[in-house]
Write an enzyme that holds these catalytic residues in place. Structure first.
Site, mmCIF file in Angstrom:
data_model
loop_
_atom_site.group_PDB
_atom_site.id
_atom_site.type_symbol
_atom_site.label_atom_id
_atom_site.label_comp_id
_atom_site.label_asym_id
_atom_site.label_seq_id
_atom_site.Cartn_x
_atom_site.Cartn_y
_atom_site.Cartn_z
ATOM 1 N N LYS A 134 -5.965 -11.205 12.808
ATOM 2 C CA LYS A 134 -4.537 -10.962 12.626
ATOM 3 C C LYS A 134 -3.936 -10.324 13.875
ATOM 4 C CE LYS A 134 -5.344 -10.555 7.697
ATOM 5 N NZ LYS A 134 -5.719 -9.667 6.585
ATOM 6 N N ASP A 165 2.443 -8.512 2.491
ATOM 7 C CA ASP A 165 1.498 -9.224 1.631
ATOM 8 C C ASP A 165 2.184 -9.718 0.350
ATOM 9 O OD1 ASP A 165 -1.023 -9.552 2.751
ATOM 10 O OD2 ASP A 165 -1.672 -7.528 2.261
ATOM 11 N N GLN A 181 -5.946 -3.543 4.699
ATOM 12 C CA GLN A 181 -6.990 -4.541 4.474
ATOM 13 C C GLN A 181 -7.832 -4.171 3.254
ATOM 14 O OE1 GLN A 181 -7.442 -7.467 6.299
ATOM 15 N NE2 GLN A 181 -8.857 -7.954 4.659
#
Length: 297
Positions: free
Chosen positions: A52, A119, A96
């Protein structure tokens, strides 16, 4: 002849469009910023975060990475999230997963400012998705929609089966497919570990999206002739290779491709879209927070 879907090419097109958006934002002195937080010793999680970060750099997005000792108190993670919520240079926050057992996952998701929740897992953003007014669509399901659109696979009126009911993929995927919107209007069934006669459900579907986390649980005998098969699973299994393992999906690719009209491979199918759509959401977050209009792909 079965179409093998190239997720990398779809992701590259989306990322090119996001890069244009980043240039528009930067020209208005608003460079998008994504903060990643890792509280884990898991090697796979560290790899995902580095991927990412690398994509952010390629697209001109500022990347801010923070690591927290997995043994640290949960409050240390929550304090970091609060700090990032208040940082004007950070438009998106990604913690994460998984987090350690002593850290409550739902508290983590609730703590992130919903405007920075790229997200799409904060309860406010989940509610907006279900209501048909999504702020940020969860990255993997949104990526599946982009794949279907890129390959002109019609969802309107289609019989769709989603195998898996996770908060990350299964539930939002089903919600997107039933929306009265582009990429939706499908008659959608959600199957899971308690489903009786799963094969009977999948065999009659025009579209099968498999996200159950079980290696090769769906094979060719469970697929109808000409159906579209989207394999979201990615499983590391022991293999006689240089690395000592190989990556396989939740679908037995070799048998399924004999029946499917179109199918995603693993790797190289859905996976690249997850990161592409995270970049998409980060650019969108910067636009919403700054008021600078962009033309997202």
């Amino acid at each position: 002849m079965t179409t093998i879907i190239d997720g990398n090419s779809v992701a590259e097109e989306i990322q090119a469009g996001v890069e244009d958006c980043v240039e528009t934002l930067s020209a208005a002195d608003e460079t998008p910023g994504l903060a990643t937080v890792l509280m884990s010793d898991d090697g796979a999680s560290a790899t995902y975060v580095s991927m990412k970060q690398r994509t952010c750099e390629e697209l001109g997005i500022n990347s801010f990475h923070h690591e927290i000792d997995p043994e640290a108190p949960a409050e240390e993670l929550f304090s970091k999230i609060d700090e990032l919520n208040d940082d004007p240079d950070v438009h998106g926050i990604l913690v994460q997963m998984p987090v350690p057992d002593h850290v409550d996952k739902r508290t983590v998701l609730n703590r992130i400012d919903p405007m920075k929740d790229v997200d799409g897992f904060h309860p406010e953003n989940v509610g907006r998705l279900v209501a048909g007014n999504a702020r940020y669509k969860p990255c993997t399901p949104h990526g599946v929609q982009k794949i279907l659109d890129a390959y002109d696979i019609e969802t309107e009126g289609a019989d769709a089966v989603v195998v898996g009911r996770s908060d990350i993929v299964g539930k939002p995927m089903a919600n997107l497919l039933i929306q009265r919107d582009d990429g939706g209007n499908a008659t959608t069934t959600v199957c899971h570990s308690r489903t009786k006669d799963l094969a009977a459900k999948t065999r009659n579907a025009d579209l099968v999206v498999v996200a159950a986390g079980v290696p090769e649980m769906v094979d060719g005998d469970m697929i109808g002739e000409g159906a579209t098969v989207i394999d979201v699973g990615i499983n590391r299994v022991d293999a006689d290779t240089e690395k000592g393992y190989e990556l396989i999906g939740d679908v037995d690719f070799e048998s399924a491709k004999q029946k499917a009209g179109a199918i995603t491979p693993v790797p190289g199918g859905v996976g690249p879209l997850t990161i592409a759509m995270l970049m998409y959401n980060t650019a969108k977050a910067a636009s919403l927070q700054s008021g600078v209009e962009i033309d997202l792909p």
